[in-house]
Scaffold this motif. Structure first.
Motif, PDB file in Angstrom:
ATOM      1  N   LYS A 121       0.861  -1.164   0.000  1.00  0.00           N
ATOM      2  CA  LYS A 121       0.000   0.000   0.000  1.00  0.00           C
ATOM      3  C   LYS A 121       0.912   1.233   0.000  1.00  0.00           C
ATOM      4  CE  LYS A 121      -4.294  -1.805   1.632  1.00  0.00           C
ATOM      5  NZ  LYS A 121      -4.183  -3.162   1.248  1.00  0.00           N
ATOM      6  N   LEU A 123       0.663   5.665  -0.207  1.00  0.00           N
ATOM      7  CA  LEU A 123      -0.237   6.807  -0.235  1.00  0.00           C
ATOM      8  C   LEU A 123      -0.256   7.413  -1.634  1.00  0.00           C
ATOM      9  CD1 LEU A 123       0.453   8.589   3.190  1.00  0.00           C
ATOM     10  CD2 LEU A 123      -1.159   6.765   2.625  1.00  0.00           C
ATOM     11  N   ALA A 142      -6.004  -0.876  -6.823  1.00  0.00           N
ATOM     12  CA  ALA A 142      -7.145  -0.366  -6.069  1.00  0.00           C
ATOM     13  C   ALA A 142      -6.799   0.978  -5.455  1.00  0.00           C
ATOM     14  CB  ALA A 142      -7.531  -1.346  -4.964  1.00  0.00           C
ATOM     15  N   THR A 143      -7.829   1.778  -5.243  1.00  0.00           N
ATOM     16  CA  THR A 143      -7.689   3.042  -4.524  1.00  0.00           C
ATOM     17  C   THR A 143      -8.526   2.949  -3.258  1.00  0.00           C
ATOM     18  OG1 THR A 143      -7.497   4.254  -6.607  1.00  0.00           O
ATOM     19  CG2 THR A 143      -7.983   5.539  -4.636  1.00  0.00           C
ATOM     20  N   HIS A 144      -7.839   3.036  -2.107  1.00  0.00           N
ATOM     21  CA  HIS A 144      -8.539   2.939  -0.822  1.00  0.00           C
ATOM     22  C   HIS A 144      -8.761   4.345  -0.294  1.00  0.00           C
ATOM     23  CE1 HIS A 144      -7.509  -1.237  -1.203  1.00  0.00           C
ATOM     24  NE2 HIS A 144      -6.230  -0.932  -1.281  1.00  0.00           N
ATOM     25  N   ARG A 145     -10.027   4.728  -0.215  1.00  0.00           N
ATOM     26  CA  ARG A 145     -10.350   6.103   0.161  1.00  0.00           C
ATOM     27  C   ARG A 145     -10.263   6.288   1.675  1.00  0.00           C
ATOM     28  NH1 ARG A 145     -16.069   5.264  -1.705  1.00  0.00           N
ATOM     29  NH2 ARG A 145     -15.428   3.192  -0.987  1.00  0.00           N
ATOM     30  N   GLN A 146      -9.674   7.417   2.070  1.00  0.00           N
ATOM     31  CA  GLN A 146      -9.533   7.762   3.492  1.00  0.00           C
ATOM     32  C   GLN A 146      -8.904   6.625   4.268  1.00  0.00           C
ATOM     33  OE1 GLN A 146     -12.822   9.929   5.295  1.00  0.00           O
ATOM     34  NE2 GLN A 146     -13.723  10.158   3.253  1.00  0.00           N
ATOM     35  N   TYR A 147      -7.859   6.127   3.722  1.00  0.00           N
ATOM     36  CA  TYR A 147      -7.197   4.942   4.246  1.00  0.00           C
ATOM     37  C   TYR A 147      -6.444   5.200   5.540  1.00  0.00           C
ATOM     38  CZ  TYR A 147      -4.016   0.969   4.352  1.00  0.00           C
ATOM     39  OH  TYR A 147      -3.310  -0.127   4.724  1.00  0.00           O
ATOM     40  N   ALA A 148      -5.757   6.366   5.600  1.00  0.00           N
ATOM     41  CA  ALA A 148      -4.922   6.630   6.780  1.00  0.00           C
ATOM     42  C   ALA A 148      -4.985   8.110   7.134  1.00  0.00           C
ATOM     43  CB  ALA A 148      -3.481   6.227   6.498  1.00  0.00           C
ATOM     44  N   THR A 159      -3.351   0.220  -3.593  1.00  0.00           N
ATOM     45  CA  THR A 159      -2.666  -1.072  -3.513  1.00  0.00           C
ATOM     46  C   THR A 159      -1.999  -1.227  -4.866  1.00  0.00           C
ATOM     47  OG1 THR A 159      -4.080  -2.234  -1.923  1.00  0.00           O
ATOM     48  CG2 THR A 159      -2.936  -3.571  -3.534  1.00  0.00           C
TER      49      THR A 159
ATOM     50  N   ARG B  77      -2.526   4.959  12.827  1.00  0.00           N
ATOM     51  CA  ARG B  77      -2.957   5.950  11.852  1.00  0.00           C
ATOM     52  C   ARG B  77      -4.161   5.470  11.052  1.00  0.00           C
ATOM     53  NH1 ARG B  77       2.442   8.246   9.132  1.00  0.00           N
ATOM     54  NH2 ARG B  77       0.916   9.115   7.683  1.00  0.00           N
ATOM     55  N   HIS B  80      -9.463   4.852  12.490  1.00  0.00           N
ATOM     56  CA  HIS B  80     -10.814   5.127  12.007  1.00  0.00           C
ATOM     57  C   HIS B  80     -11.305   4.041  11.055  1.00  0.00           C
ATOM     58  CE1 HIS B  80      -8.031   6.339   8.920  1.00  0.00           C
ATOM     59  NE2 HIS B  80      -9.005   6.469   8.044  1.00  0.00           N
ATOM     60  N   ARG B 117     -14.410   4.232   8.054  1.00  0.00           N
ATOM     61  CA  ARG B 117     -14.167   3.365   6.899  1.00  0.00           C
ATOM     62  C   ARG B 117     -14.244   1.906   7.328  1.00  0.00           C
ATOM     63  NH1 ARG B 117     -11.247   2.902   2.013  1.00  0.00           N
ATOM     64  NH2 ARG B 117     -10.225   0.872   1.963  1.00  0.00           N
ATOM     65  N   GLU B 141     -13.324  -0.920  -4.757  1.00  0.00           N
ATOM     66  CA  GLU B 141     -12.206   0.008  -4.877  1.00  0.00           C
ATOM     67  C   GLU B 141     -11.153  -0.505  -5.850  1.00  0.00           C
ATOM     68  OE1 GLU B 141     -10.967   0.598  -0.764  1.00  0.00           O
ATOM     69  OE2 GLU B 141     -12.075   2.492  -0.761  1.00  0.00           O
ATOM     70  N   GLY B 142     -11.220  -1.792  -6.153  1.00  0.00           N
ATOM     71  CA  GLY B 142     -10.230  -2.342  -7.074  1.00  0.00           C
ATOM     72  C   GLY B 142     -10.249  -3.857  -7.049  1.00  0.00           C
ATOM     73  N   LEU B 163     -17.643   4.146   3.298  1.00  0.00           N
ATOM     74  CA  LEU B 163     -17.192   5.324   4.026  1.00  0.00           C
ATOM     75  C   LEU B 163     -18.367   6.005   4.707  1.00  0.00           C
ATOM     76  CD1 LEU B 163     -14.619   7.017   1.629  1.00  0.00           C
ATOM     77  CD2 LEU B 163     -14.296   5.252   3.319  1.00  0.00           C
TER      78      LEU B 163
END
Lengths: 165, 180
Positions: A121, A123, A142-148, A159, B77, B80, B117, B141-142, B163
């Protein structure tokens, strides 16, 4: 083992914990990795401890620790896969250390542990790292939204994965 | 059989391990998850004892455990973020057990842990699972290519996530509180 004029790669040893803590506490490194600030040396021992499923490498520039990489091997139905992470001291940026560490991780995983799928993963904002991974055949899956959480906001992560032919 | 017949409660490691083991050893349940058949109850007992961060839930119909789910808050981190997986006994699939488990997980995430999330992986060919998650607001997401090994082949999995907005700035109206 590959060696350019100044870079050498070796296994991490317990003594490397101070350098590990320092590098992973640098603002530029924290922006791109998953650790928060103010980690104590005393709680980082496991990060430099090699185990059968966690292989940790150190990159040195002329004998000075300049970066770390860790390869996490999976078991059971994901035994063909492994994830990894790389961190380079910004003081040593632009000297090919990230590339050397990534080459070593790929070599170790694919040539020695039978890994067919390397994944990580990263950013979305870490453009430099994403360019490096793409150069080595990694693709965004893949795009993980609001991941961290990063510096007070939530950021997305990709990813990326490299599959053996 | 409607959802109201399904009871969701915390797994009790002193009484539920046999049922949990039996369900996850079923070939079709292993097929849809990352489990491998022929696992011993002892493996699960030790795992439940050692793992203090995962919350295990079971679904019960007429006193019989017919499904289970594991739910975990990722922390640091990603404090959430929650992740989970679930399995339903083959004979009880298609009866709303998965829905009941998922509703409980979403309840935990939204109403108690305040997670922004929720994420999961599901095999790309698991149409029923994907439809269930979409129904609860999860989006794809993928695709993880050749994510896991399953019955002789490497198969893809979808990354899905749901989300939710941060309620910190929402004005809570005391008059609307319905809890007793």
């Amino acid at each position: 083992m590959t060696e350019t004029s100044a870079i050498s790669i070796r296994a991490a040893e317990p003594e490397d914990v101070a350098a590990y803590t320092r590098i992973h506490g640098l603002p530029e490194v924290m922006q791109e990795t998953s650790q928060p600030p103010y980690m104590a040396v005393s709680e980082q021992a496991r990060r430099v401890t090699n185990t059968p499923n966690e292989r940790i490498l150190v990159a040195e520039w002329d004998g000075t620790i300049a970066g770390f990489a860790s390869l996490t091997l999976y078991a059971g139905r994901r035994a063909h896969a492994a994830s990894f992470g790389i961190a380079v001291d910004p003081e040593f940026a632009g000297r090919g250390i990230g590339s050397e560490l990534l080459s070593a991780i790929i070599d170790l995983g694919e040539q020695w542990y039978g890994i067919k799928r390397l994944e990580l993963k990263v950013l979305v904002e870490n453009e430099r790292a994403i360019r490096l991974y793409k150069r080595f055949g990694f693709e965004i899956e893949a795009t993980h939204r609001q991941y961290a959480q990063r510096a007070g906001r939530y950021v997305d992560a990709y990813t990326m994965a490299r599959l053996s032919p | 059989m409607s959802n109201s017949d399904v009871i969701i409660r915390a797994l009790d490691p002193t009484t539920d391990v046999e049922a949990w083991t039996r369900i996850h050893n079923q070939r079709q349940v292993a097929f849809g998850t990352l489990r491998i058949p022929f696992e011993s109850p002892d493996f699960w007992s030790r795992r439940f004892e050692a793992d203090t961060t995962t919350r295990a839930l079971v679904a019960e119909i007429d006193g019989r455990v017919v499904g289970g789910a594991g739910f975990e808050v990722r922390g640091r981190r990603a404090h959430h973020v929650g992740a989970f997986g679930m399995g339903v006994e083959v004979e009880y699939q298609g009866r709303g057990v998965g829905s009941a488990l998922l509703a409980a997980i979403v309840d935990l995430a939204d109403n108690w842990y305040n997670l922004r999330r929720l994420e999961l992986e599901v095999f790309a060919e698991n149409a029923a699972g994907i439809a269930l998650y979409r129904k609860f607001g999860f989006e794809v997401e993928g695709v993880y290519r050749k994510y896991a090994y399953r019955e002789g082949a490497f198969v893809d999995a979808l990354a899905m996530a749901r989300l939710r907005d941060d309620p910190w700035h929402t004005q809570h109206d005391e008059k609307d509180s319905t809890h007793e």
